[in-house]
Design a protein around this motif. Structure first.
Motif, PDB file in Angstrom:
ATOM      1  N   ASP A 252       1.676  -1.251  -4.759  1.00  0.00           N
ATOM      2  CA  ASP A 252       0.355  -0.631  -4.634  1.00  0.00           C
ATOM      3  C   ASP A 252      -0.497  -1.087  -5.815  1.00  0.00           C
ATOM      4  O   ASP A 252       0.021  -1.421  -6.880  1.00  0.00           O
ATOM      5  CB  ASP A 252       0.458   0.900  -4.620  1.00  0.00           C
ATOM      6  CG  ASP A 252      -0.727   1.533  -3.896  1.00  0.00           C
ATOM      7  OD1 ASP A 252      -0.569   1.957  -2.726  1.00  0.00           O
ATOM      8  OD2 ASP A 252      -1.830   1.588  -4.482  1.00  0.00           O
TER       9      ASP A 252
ATOM     10  N   SER B  57       0.346  -4.337  -7.840  1.00  0.00           N
ATOM     11  CA  SER B  57      -0.346  -5.576  -7.456  1.00  0.00           C
ATOM     12  C   SER B  57      -1.361  -5.271  -6.372  1.00  0.00           C
ATOM     13  O   SER B  57      -1.172  -4.361  -5.561  1.00  0.00           O
ATOM     14  CB  SER B  57       0.681  -6.591  -6.916  1.00  0.00           C
ATOM     15  OG  SER B  57       0.037  -7.676  -6.300  1.00  0.00           O
ATOM     16  N   SER B  58      -2.401  -6.069  -6.354  1.00  0.00           N
ATOM     17  CA  SER B  58      -3.306  -6.041  -5.222  1.00  0.00           C
ATOM     18  C   SER B  58      -2.622  -6.767  -4.059  1.00  0.00           C
ATOM     19  O   SER B  58      -1.929  -7.768  -4.254  1.00  0.00           O
ATOM     20  CB  SER B  58      -4.599  -6.759  -5.627  1.00  0.00           C
ATOM     21  OG  SER B  58      -5.148  -7.400  -4.522  1.00  0.00           O
ATOM     22  N   ALA B  59      -2.842  -6.256  -2.852  1.00  0.00           N
ATOM     23  CA  ALA B  59      -2.241  -6.882  -1.669  1.00  0.00           C
ATOM     24  C   ALA B  59      -2.789  -8.282  -1.448  1.00  0.00           C
ATOM     25  O   ALA B  59      -2.165  -9.099  -0.767  1.00  0.00           O
ATOM     26  CB  ALA B  59      -2.522  -6.011  -0.445  1.00  0.00           C
ATOM     27  N   GLN B  60      -3.950  -8.562  -2.028  1.00  0.00           N
ATOM     28  CA  GLN B  60      -4.596  -9.866  -1.824  1.00  0.00           C
ATOM     29  C   GLN B  60      -4.128 -10.900  -2.845  1.00  0.00           C
ATOM     30  O   GLN B  60      -4.513 -12.076  -2.746  1.00  0.00           O
ATOM     31  CB  GLN B  60      -6.121  -9.709  -1.900  1.00  0.00           C
ATOM     32  CG  GLN B  60      -6.732  -8.926  -0.756  1.00  0.00           C
ATOM     33  CD  GLN B  60      -6.649  -7.414  -0.932  1.00  0.00           C
ATOM     34  OE1 GLN B  60      -6.083  -6.921  -1.906  1.00  0.00           O
ATOM     35  NE2 GLN B  60      -7.200  -6.669   0.010  1.00  0.00           N
TER      36      GLN B  60
ATOM     37  N   ASN C 204       1.722   1.117   5.822  1.00  0.00           N
ATOM     38  CA  ASN C 204       1.546   2.441   6.420  1.00  0.00           C
ATOM     39  C   ASN C 204       0.186   3.028   6.072  1.00  0.00           C
ATOM     40  O   ASN C 204      -0.117   3.276   4.919  1.00  0.00           O
ATOM     41  CB  ASN C 204       2.639   3.387   5.912  1.00  0.00           C
ATOM     42  CG  ASN C 204       4.020   2.950   6.356  1.00  0.00           C
ATOM     43  OD1 ASN C 204       4.178   2.417   7.450  1.00  0.00           O
ATOM     44  ND2 ASN C 204       5.016   3.144   5.497  1.00  0.00           N
TER      45      ASN C 204
ATOM     46  N   GLY D 124       0.855  -1.196   0.000  1.00  0.00           N
ATOM     47  CA  GLY D 124       0.000   0.000   0.000  1.00  0.00           C
ATOM     48  C   GLY D 124       0.882   1.233   0.000  1.00  0.00           C
ATOM     49  O   GLY D 124       0.710   2.154   0.795  1.00  0.00           O
ATOM     50  N   ALA D 125       1.864   1.234  -0.907  1.00  0.00           N
ATOM     51  CA  ALA D 125       2.943   2.229  -0.893  1.00  0.00           C
ATOM     52  C   ALA D 125       2.491   3.634  -1.277  1.00  0.00           C
ATOM     53  O   ALA D 125       3.251   4.595  -1.130  1.00  0.00           O
ATOM     54  CB  ALA D 125       4.066   1.782  -1.823  1.00  0.00           C
ATOM     55  N   GLY D 126       1.267   3.784  -1.798  1.00  0.00           N
ATOM     56  CA  GLY D 126       0.757   5.119  -2.145  1.00  0.00           C
ATOM     57  C   GLY D 126       1.575   5.742  -3.262  1.00  0.00           C
ATOM     58  O   GLY D 126       1.716   5.167  -4.338  1.00  0.00           O
TER      59      GLY D 126
ATOM     60  N   SER E  41      -9.677  -1.725   0.732  1.00  0.00           N
ATOM     61  CA  SER E  41      -9.696  -3.191   0.852  1.00  0.00           C
ATOM     62  C   SER E  41      -8.478  -3.721   1.604  1.00  0.00           C
ATOM     63  O   SER E  41      -8.534  -4.800   2.203  1.00  0.00           O
ATOM     64  CB  SER E  41      -9.792  -3.841  -0.533  1.00  0.00           C
ATOM     65  OG  SER E  41      -8.632  -3.586  -1.265  1.00  0.00           O
ATOM     66  N   LEU E  42      -7.382  -2.968   1.615  1.00  0.00           N
ATOM     67  CA  LEU E  42      -6.205  -3.411   2.382  1.00  0.00           C
ATOM     68  C   LEU E  42      -6.530  -3.399   3.880  1.00  0.00           C
ATOM     69  O   LEU E  42      -6.250  -4.366   4.606  1.00  0.00           O
ATOM     70  CB  LEU E  42      -5.015  -2.493   2.053  1.00  0.00           C
ATOM     71  CG  LEU E  42      -3.693  -2.760   2.748  1.00  0.00           C
ATOM     72  CD1 LEU E  42      -3.249  -4.209   2.604  1.00  0.00           C
ATOM     73  CD2 LEU E  42      -2.603  -1.821   2.210  1.00  0.00           C
TER      74      LEU E  42
END
Ligand SMILES: C[S@@+](CC[C@H](N)C(=O)[O-])C[C@H]1O[C@@H](n2cnc3c(N)ncnc32)[C@H](O)[C@@H]1O
Length: 200
Positions: free
Chosen positions: A55, A77-80, A96, A32-34, A101-102
């Motif tokens: 992200d 990529s999606s974290a899932q 962070n 989720g690096a933004g 959804s994360l």
């Protein structure tokens, strides 16, 4: 897996990734690096470590991913559904100020995320999770109870808590992520930091 530099996507396979990582012992993943500012700063400061920012949203990563640093890579990529090329690589993971959804996956013990975190990390890897009050309230959780829930989920999955602390505006200002700065000067500058390490 899909990597990005500026506006250009590039498909990198496991062999090329292994070559890029050949000279590095420590590999840190930021999920989720933004806009990627956090990993870019760390990569500039710690040239002996390799940093991977991940992200789902490519637009925000354009500016920071243009920096040509040998120890920095951005993955879309999606974290899932983390790419299998990252399997067993990370000595440290940071998440962070998750939202959307994360955050939901952390709160709901989503196996796709939790197994993915185990898959990309090495045994004894470290993890740091920063949670903020506003994001948790949009998911209908108070800051403390939401952090309790995420801590329970991670503890049950094999991550032992090593420390937990509250962050105020002053503390948020010292964290080099774009979102930390935004929160520090916003109307609800409250967050919790969870530090954990993998024990199984
Ligand atoms: C509040 S922003 C924080 C960004 C950055 N970590 C920072 O501190 O500046 C949350 C980020 O999580 C990403 N995100 C949310 N759900 C995600 C998912 N399922 N997979 C990957 N990234 C996700 C969003 O795209 C967004 O960039």
């Amino acid at each position: 897996m899909e990597t990005i530099r500026g506006r250009t996507s590039y498909d990198m396979d496991g062999i090329e990734l292994t070559e890029r990582l050949a000279n590095y012992t420590d590999v840190s993943i930021d999920l989720g690096a933004g806009d990627g500012r956090f990993v870019r700063c760390l990569a500039e400061q710690s040239k002996g470590k390799f940093f991977i920012g991940i992200d789902a949203c490519r637009e925000n990563l354009r500016a920071n991913s243009q920096r040509k640093l040998p120890n920095l890579l951005f993955v879309i990529s999606s974290a899932q559904s983390l790419p299998h090329e990252l399997h067993g690589l990370a000595s440290h993971v940071s998440i962070n100020f998750p939202w959307g959804s994360l955050l939901e996956s952390l709160l709901k013990d989503d196996a796709c995320l939790i197994n993915g975190l185990l898959s990309v990390t090495r045994p004894c890897a470290g993890m740091e999770v920063l949670l903020n009050a506003d994001a948790l309230s949009t998911a209908d959780w108070a800051l403390e109870s939401g952090a309790d829930q995420i801590e329970r989920v991670l503890n049950a999955a094999g991550w032992k808590t090593t420390s937990r602390s509250c962050l105020d505006a002053h503390a948020l200002r010292s964290i080099p992520t774009t979102w930390a700065k935004r929160l520090a000067f916003g109307r609800n500058p409250r967050a919790i930091r969870l530090c954990l390490h993998r024990f199984k």
